[in-house]
Design a protein around this motif. Structure first.
Motif, PDB file in Angstrom:
ATOM      1  N   ILE A 174      23.859   9.519  79.652  1.00 60.97           N
ATOM      2  CA  ILE A 174      22.726  10.229  80.246  1.00 60.97           C
ATOM      3  C   ILE A 174      21.440   9.663  79.675  1.00 60.97           C
ATOM      4  N   VAL A 175      20.498   9.364  80.553  1.00 60.71           N
ATOM      5  CA  VAL A 175      19.175   8.910  80.136  1.00 60.71           C
ATOM      6  C   VAL A 175      18.149   9.777  80.853  1.00 60.71           C
ATOM      7  N   HIS A 186      25.369   9.982  74.896  1.00 54.48           N
ATOM      8  CA  HIS A 186      26.419   9.022  75.216  1.00 54.48           C
ATOM      9  C   HIS A 186      27.694   9.710  75.701  1.00 54.48           C
ATOM     10  N   GLY A 187      28.167   9.321  76.892  1.00 56.98           N
ATOM     11  CA  GLY A 187      29.466   9.755  77.349  1.00 56.98           C
ATOM     12  C   GLY A 187      30.576   9.051  76.588  1.00 56.98           C
ATOM     13  N   PHE A 193      30.173  14.243  74.632  1.00 57.97           N
ATOM     14  CA  PHE A 193      28.915  13.506  74.601  1.00 57.97           C
ATOM     15  C   PHE A 193      28.390  13.521  73.176  1.00 57.97           C
ATOM     16  N   THR A 194      27.852  12.385  72.749  1.00 55.94           N
ATOM     17  CA  THR A 194      27.377  12.265  71.370  1.00 55.94           C
ATOM     18  C   THR A 194      25.981  11.647  71.348  1.00 55.94           C
ATOM     19  N   GLY A 195      25.330  11.809  70.196  1.00 56.23           N
ATOM     20  CA  GLY A 195      24.046  11.156  69.974  1.00 56.23           C
ATOM     21  C   GLY A 195      22.915  11.672  70.823  1.00 56.23           C
ATOM     22  N   THR A 196      22.994  12.932  71.219  1.00 56.06           N
ATOM     23  CA  THR A 196      21.955  13.490  72.083  1.00 56.06           C
ATOM     24  C   THR A 196      20.626  13.573  71.342  1.00 56.06           C
ATOM     25  N   GLY A 197      19.577  13.041  71.970  1.00 53.07           N
ATOM     26  CA  GLY A 197      18.260  13.143  71.364  1.00 53.07           C
ATOM     27  C   GLY A 197      17.300  12.103  71.900  1.00 53.07           C
ATOM     28  N   LYS A 198      16.050  12.191  71.438  1.00 56.07           N
ATOM     29  CA  LYS A 198      15.011  11.270  71.883  1.00 56.07           C
ATOM     30  C   LYS A 198      15.090   9.973  71.091  1.00 56.07           C
ATOM     31  N   ARG A 199      14.842   8.855  71.798  1.00 55.06           N
ATOM     32  CA  ARG A 199      14.915   7.554  71.150  1.00 55.06           C
ATOM     33  C   ARG A 199      13.548   6.896  71.012  1.00 55.06           C
TER      34      ARG A 199
END
Length: 413
Positions: A174-175, A186-187, A193-199
Motif C-alpha cells: 500500500i502506498v 508492506h503486504g 501487513f508490516t512497516g506501516t508508516g510515513k517514509r
C-alpha cells in the motif's frame, strides 16, 4: 509484478452495429461478443459502482469484478473470450454496506503473492482485504491496517492511495500520498501487513500537491525490481526511487522539466502514464518510460535505467488536442495489443479504437484504426459506459471490454 490493466452505452441503434463489427489485425475479422452483465440497464453506474478487470483465479485471464449495491460480483474470463455468469462473491464493499466512491477506494491486487488478485478496500476504519480463494470467491473482509481510511483523515479528493510492489517480494504494498508525505504498508505472503508508516515528507497535500493538478504514480523507473514514486508536479516530473535496504524513498529529484503544470499539462486534458513502450534488452528487469498525451501529440521520455532518461520526443503527432482528441470524450491509455511485451498506445476516438504500436528502437509505429466501434460517435461516453483493456482469453494480447447500455461487449485482439 504484472498488474491488471489497469484501467466504458451503446445506444439501441449502435448495439446491433457493434455485434457485427470485426477487427483486422493479422487475421480474419472476429465479431464482438455481447453478454447482458454489468451494464447500465442493469443498474450499474460509473459514479457508484466500480468495475475492474483482474485475474482472481490465477488462470492468466482477466475476470470482471464489479462492486455493486449488494456486494462484489465476479464473472470469470473464459478461453473463448466470453465471461462466465456473474456470482456474488462477497456481500460487502457495496453501497448497501455503506461504501461509496466519494469516500472509499476499492480495487484489486495480489497482496499475498499467490498470483491471484485480492480485494482491497480503503474504508472508514482503515484497509479491509478479502483474499481470493481461487474459484472466484473471496474470504470475508478483514480490517488489516488501521490507517489509510476515512477515520484517519484520508480523503479521495486529496490523498491518492495505490498498490504496487515496493520491495520486490512479489506482493503488492500500500502506498498513500497523505497530507504531509508518502505512507506505505508492506503486504506479506502470510497475509499480514508490516512497516506501516510515513517514509518521506513530500508529494503530500500540505506540500502543494493537488489531485486535480499533479498526478502521482508508481512504477519501476530504474529497473531494479522495485516500484518508485513519479510525481507530475508544477515544474515537471519528479521521481523518488525506492531503496530496499532503507525501506524508504530517496528525496524527490526533478528528472525532467516537462509533463508538469508549468509546461501547460492539465489533468482533464492530458493523460500521463508510466509504461514500458520499448524493450530494454540488456537489463534483466524492464523500466517504465514516461508517456504523455499532450496538445500536439504523444510526448515520451524513455528510461535508460539507473535513473536516467532521454530527452522528451514528440511522436506520433496524434492523439492530442491539435488532432481533435478531447479529454471529456476520448479515453487514451496503453496496452500490449500484439503480444510483443511492449506497451502500445491506445485511444478511443470518435469512430473507434486507434492504436500505435510501441517499438524496441524508441519509436512508435503508424497510428491506425483497429476497431471501428467503442467510439464517441457510437454513443460511448466515460460518464456512463466505461471501456477497459485486459487479456480476457489468456492469449497474451489485451482485449477491449466495454460496459455498455444493455450488455458488456468484448472485442478480442
Amino acid at each position: 509484478m504484472k498488474h491488471s490493466l489497469t484501467s466504458r452505452v451503446l445506444s439501441g441503434a449502435s448495439a446491433a452495429a457493434l455485434a457485427a463489427t470485426g477487427i483486422a489485425m493479422g487475421g480474419a475479422a472476429q465479431a464482438a461478443t455481447a453478454q447482458p452483465i454489468f451494464s447500465y440497464s442493469q443498474g450499474w453506474r460509473v459514479d457508484q459502482h466500480v468495475r475492474e478487470l483482474a485475474d482472481v483465479n490465477g488462470d492468466g485471464r482477466a475476470d470482471v469484478v464489479g462492486f455493486g449495491n449488494a456486494g462484489v460480483q465476479v464473472a470469470l474470463g473464459r478461453a473463448d473470450g466470453t465471461f462466465g455468469p456473474p456470482m456474488m462473491s462477497v456481500r460487502d464493499f457495496g453501497a448497501a454496506q455503506g461504501w461509496s466512491n466519494a469516500r472509499h477506494i476499492r480495487t484489486l491486487a495480489d497482496v499475498d503473492g499467490d498470483r491471484r488478485d485480492d480485494i482491497v478496500g480503503f474504508g472508514n476504519a482503515g484497509v479491509y482485504v478479502s483474499y481470493s480463494q481461487g474459484d472466484g470467491s473471496f474470504t470475508a473482509p478483514v480490517l488489516k491496517v488501521r490507517d489509510f481510511g476515512w477515520n484517519q483523515g484520508w480523503r479521495v479528493d486529496r490523498h491518492p492511495r495505490q498498490l504496487a510492489d515496493l520491495n520486490g517480494n512479489l506482493t503488492a504494498d500500500i502506498v498513500g500520498f497523505g497530507h504531509s508525505g508518502v505512507h506505505i504498508s508492506h503486504g506479506q505472503s502470510n497475509r499480514t501487513f508490516t512497516g506501516t508508516g510515513k517514509r518521506i515528507d513530500s508529494f503530500g497535500h500540505d506540500r502543494g500537491w493537488r489531485t486535480d493538478m499533479h498526478p502521482r504514480m508508481l512504477a519501476d523507473m530504474d529497473g531494479n525490481g522495485t516500484a518508485d514514486v513519479v510525481g507530475f508536479g508544477h515544474a515537471g516530473t519528479y521521481v523518488s526511487y525506492f531503496s530496499r535496504p532503507g525501506d524508504t524513498f530517496t528525496p524527490p529529484e526533478l528528472e525532467i522539466r516537462d509533463f508538469g503544470y508549468a509546461q501547460g499539462w492539465r489533468v482533464g486534458e492530458h493523460p500521463r502514464m508510466l509504461a514500458d513502450v520499448n524493450i530494454h534488452a540488456v537489463e534483466p528487469i524492464a523500466s517504465a518510460d514516461i508517456v504523455g498525451y499532450g496538445y500536439a501529440g504523444v510526448h515520451t521520455a524513455y528510461s535508460l535505467n539507473h535513473g536516467e532518461y532521454t530527452g522528451v520526443e514528440l511522436e506520433p503527432r496524434n492523439f492530442g488536442q491539435a488532432q481533435g482528441w478531447d479529454g471529456d470524450r476520448h479515453l487514451r491509455t496503453h496496452a500490449d495489443i500484439n503480444v510483443d511485451g511492449i506497451q502500445d498506445l491506445v485511444g478511443f476516438g470518435n469512430t473507434g479504437v486507434y492504436v500505435a504500436h510501441g517499438r524496441a528502437n524508441n519509436s512508435y509505429g503508424p497510428t491506425y484504426l483497429k476497431v471501428d466501434a467503442f467510439g464517441y460517435d457510437d454513443g460511448w461516453t466515460e460518464d456512463r459506459y466505461p471501456r477497459v483493456l485486459g487479456d480476457v482469453n489468456g492469449d497474451g494480447r489485451d482485449d477491449v471490454v466495454g460496459f455498455g447500455h444493455s450488455a458488456t461487449y468484448v472485442q478480442l485482439s
